[in-house]
Motif scaffolding. Structure first.
Motif, PDB file in Angstrom:
ATOM      1  N   ARG A   1      41.401 -36.346  34.471  1.00  0.00           N
ATOM      2  CA  ARG A   1      42.821 -36.534  34.776  1.00  0.00           C
ATOM      3  C   ARG A   1      43.719 -35.758  34.432  1.00  0.00           C
ATOM      4  O   ARG A   1      44.741 -35.257  35.247  1.00  0.00           O
ATOM      5  N   ALA A   2      43.340 -34.662  33.565  1.00  0.00           N
ATOM      6  CA  ALA A   2      44.142 -33.545  33.278  1.00  0.00           C
ATOM      7  C   ALA A   2      44.267 -32.725  34.243  1.00  0.00           C
ATOM      8  O   ALA A   2      45.173 -32.136  34.489  1.00  0.00           O
TER       9      ALA A   2
ATOM     10  N   GLY B   1      52.603 -34.663  36.016  1.00  0.00           N
ATOM     11  CA  GLY B   1      52.140 -35.211  34.761  1.00  0.00           C
ATOM     12  C   GLY B   1      51.883 -36.665  34.549  1.00  0.00           C
ATOM     13  O   GLY B   1      51.162 -36.999  33.523  1.00  0.00           O
TER      14      GLY B   1
ATOM     15  N   ALA C   1      42.694 -40.878  27.550  1.00  0.00           N
ATOM     16  CA  ALA C   1      42.934 -39.515  27.988  1.00  0.00           C
ATOM     17  C   ALA C   1      41.621 -39.205  28.552  1.00  0.00           C
ATOM     18  O   ALA C   1      40.508 -39.376  28.081  1.00  0.00           O
TER      19      ALA C   1
ATOM     20  N   LEU D   1      48.447 -38.153  33.592  1.00  0.00           N
ATOM     21  CA  LEU D   1      47.845 -38.222  32.210  1.00  0.00           C
ATOM     22  C   LEU D   1      48.211 -39.405  31.632  1.00  0.00           C
ATOM     23  O   LEU D   1      47.425 -40.000  30.840  1.00  0.00           O
TER      24      LEU D   1
ATOM     25  N   ALA E   1      46.110 -33.672  37.168  1.00  0.00           N
ATOM     26  CA  ALA E   1      47.552 -33.570  36.987  1.00  0.00           C
ATOM     27  C   ALA E   1      48.012 -32.116  37.149  1.00  0.00           C
ATOM     28  O   ALA E   1      49.026 -31.869  37.856  1.00  0.00           O
TER      29      ALA E   1
END
Ligand SMILES: Cc1cc2nc3c(=O)[nH]c(=O)nc-3n(C[C@H](O)[C@H](O)[C@H](O)COP(=O)(O)OP(=O)(O)OC[C@H]3O[C@@H](n4cnc5c(N)ncnc54)[C@H](O)[C@@H]3O)c2cc1C
Length: 404
Positions: free
Chosen positions: A194-195, A204, A190, A207, A198
């Protein structure tokens, strides 16, 4: 024995091959046991975090695999992200990316597979280790298993070895080939970056991504050219050392990232593989062995087609003999069929494991109906079934190629 049970078919191992085999036999009404040492269905595809369902087309827009191999591709994204590229028939990509394939979430696939297997009335034995093959007069008649109830005996007319490692055949005394493995570790991670991506793209799926060690030539031990790698998936000590090495490299990777200013709360591993990520362990030495240079070759007893995921337009026929070990009452499927070297690279992929799994299931069903074993089953009977299921097995059965 603490318990015993009788079935028509026992499928050993609930990877892609075992699942396809068990679905085939259970759906036709046969009492089917599926024995799995982990607590998940899917094998390397789920427990091993190998979340790319490689192409079931030839890269020129021609579909090659049908039946349960195609069904499972779609099941893989039922409970989570993933989709088939809309334009795969027009694909001009050399790489597998634009082909009939899917990236899926291993956890979501597990949920969908549990449902599928239960609905088909497969008797699933999770957390159950196969310890021994019961052989009587050169015929495999059952398996000794071990789980929380103690030691048990499961017996059946036909046993399908879909353990990936050929454990059932090995324990029955069948000869095998093996290959060593490079250092590999695929882990899901994680990251804050990336979050943010997204959210910015309202997507999504960003993620879900992973960090790989080994697969791209980095941090590999051994001689890449001659493929003399250090790890053996058939040696208990080597398995533990392989796992420890991969995880220590991953730990070092995150330490390095922290050294570069990456905060530990912004980039971290979230899931590690729950089974050793060996690509090649044992391939049974079958009645026939598929090997390098046989792509595109016609075999009269072919039972499946396998598109090379590395090279568009290259398709292999897989002879039935690759599924037939030297001990009778047994048939193999998936990663441990008789296929070595370059051929193994093709036959061990997820869709081909599923495809050979279904063929093994069909063979078990026909063998039981005719009161014989898979090694004596007439190929004409198997071909008739495959034609009825619209599963092509000769290259000539595919539509002409639309060269681009
Ligand atoms: C690092 C890596 C990357 C890969 N990349 C891709 C990719 O991108 N796409 C792709 O399509 N393929 C890829 N592959 C190959 C592919 O994942 C596997 O070859 C395929 O999933 C094999 O399926 P299988 O059912 O034959 O065997 P497995 O997935 O190995 O399943 C065998 C099952 O049998 C069980 N089992 C084994 N022994 C016993 C026992 N004694 N008792 C009870 N249960 C037992 C195991 O727990 C397992 O669940 C990759 C493989 C690796 C290792």
């Amino acid at each position: 024995m603490n318990f015993t049970k009788h079935y028509d078919v026992i499928v050993a191992g609930a990877g892609m091959a075992g699942i396809a085999a068990a679905l085939e036999t259970a759906r036709s009404g046969l009492r089917t046991a599926l024995v799995e040492k982990t607590v998940f269905p899917g094998g390397l595809a789920t427990s091993g975090l190998v979340y790319f369902y490689l192409p079931i087309c030839d890269g020129y827009g021609r579909q090659v695999n049908f039946g349960i191999a195609e069904e499972l591709l779609h099941v893989s994204y039922q409970c989570g992200p993933g989709e088939v590229p809309a334009n795969w028939r027009q694909s001009t990509f050399e790489k597998p990316l634009g082909r009939y394939r899917v990236d899926f979430s291993p956890a979501a696939f597990i949920l969908a597979l549990d449902y599928l297997l239960t609905e088909a009335n497969v008797d699933i034995w999770y957390d159950t280790l196969i310890c021994q093959t019961i052989v009587e007069s050169n015929r495999a008649v059952g398996l000794e298993v071990e789980n929380k109830s103690g030691r048990g005996g499961l017996r059946a007319s036909i046993i399908i070895d879909a353990t990936g490692d050929g454990d059932v055949c090995f324990r029955a005394g069948c000869p095998f080939d093996e290959e060593t493995n490079k250092t590999t570790l695929w882990a899901m991670q994680a990251s804050l970056e990336r979050a943010r991506e997204a959210v910015a793209k309202n997507d999504g799926t960003r993620l879900m991504y992973f960090h790989q060690i080994g697969s791209e030539g980095k941090e590999i031990q051994g001689d890449i050219k001659s493929k003399t790698y250090p790890w053996k998936g058939t040696d208990g000590r080597s398995v533990s050392n392989f796992l420890l090495k991969g995880r220590s490299l991953l730990r070092e990777h995150y330490e390095k990232m922290r050294g570069k200013g990456q905060r530990r709360q912004d980039l971290f591993p979230v899931t590690l593989p729950a089974m050793a990520q060996f690509r090649t362990t044992r391939a049974i030495r079958g009645r026939f062995t598929l090997m390098a240079g046989m792509a595109g070759q016609r075999f009269e007893d072919s039972i499946a087609l396998a598109a090379d995921w590395r090279k568009r337009g290259s398709v292999w026929e897989i002879p039935y003999g690759c599924l037939i070990p030297s001990v009778t009452g047994l048939i193999t499927a998936g990663r441990c069929i008789s296929s070595v070297g370059d051929a193994w690279e093709v036959t061990r992929s997820i869709p081909i494991a599923a495809h050979t799994g279904q063929v093994a299931g069909i063979s078990a069903r026909l063998s039981i109906a005719q009161n014989r074993t898979p090694d004596t089953l007439p190929i004409t009977d198997l071909h008739a079934e495959l034609r009825q299921k619209q599963m092509p097995y000769h290259l000539a059965d595919l539509a002409p190629q639309d060269e681009k």
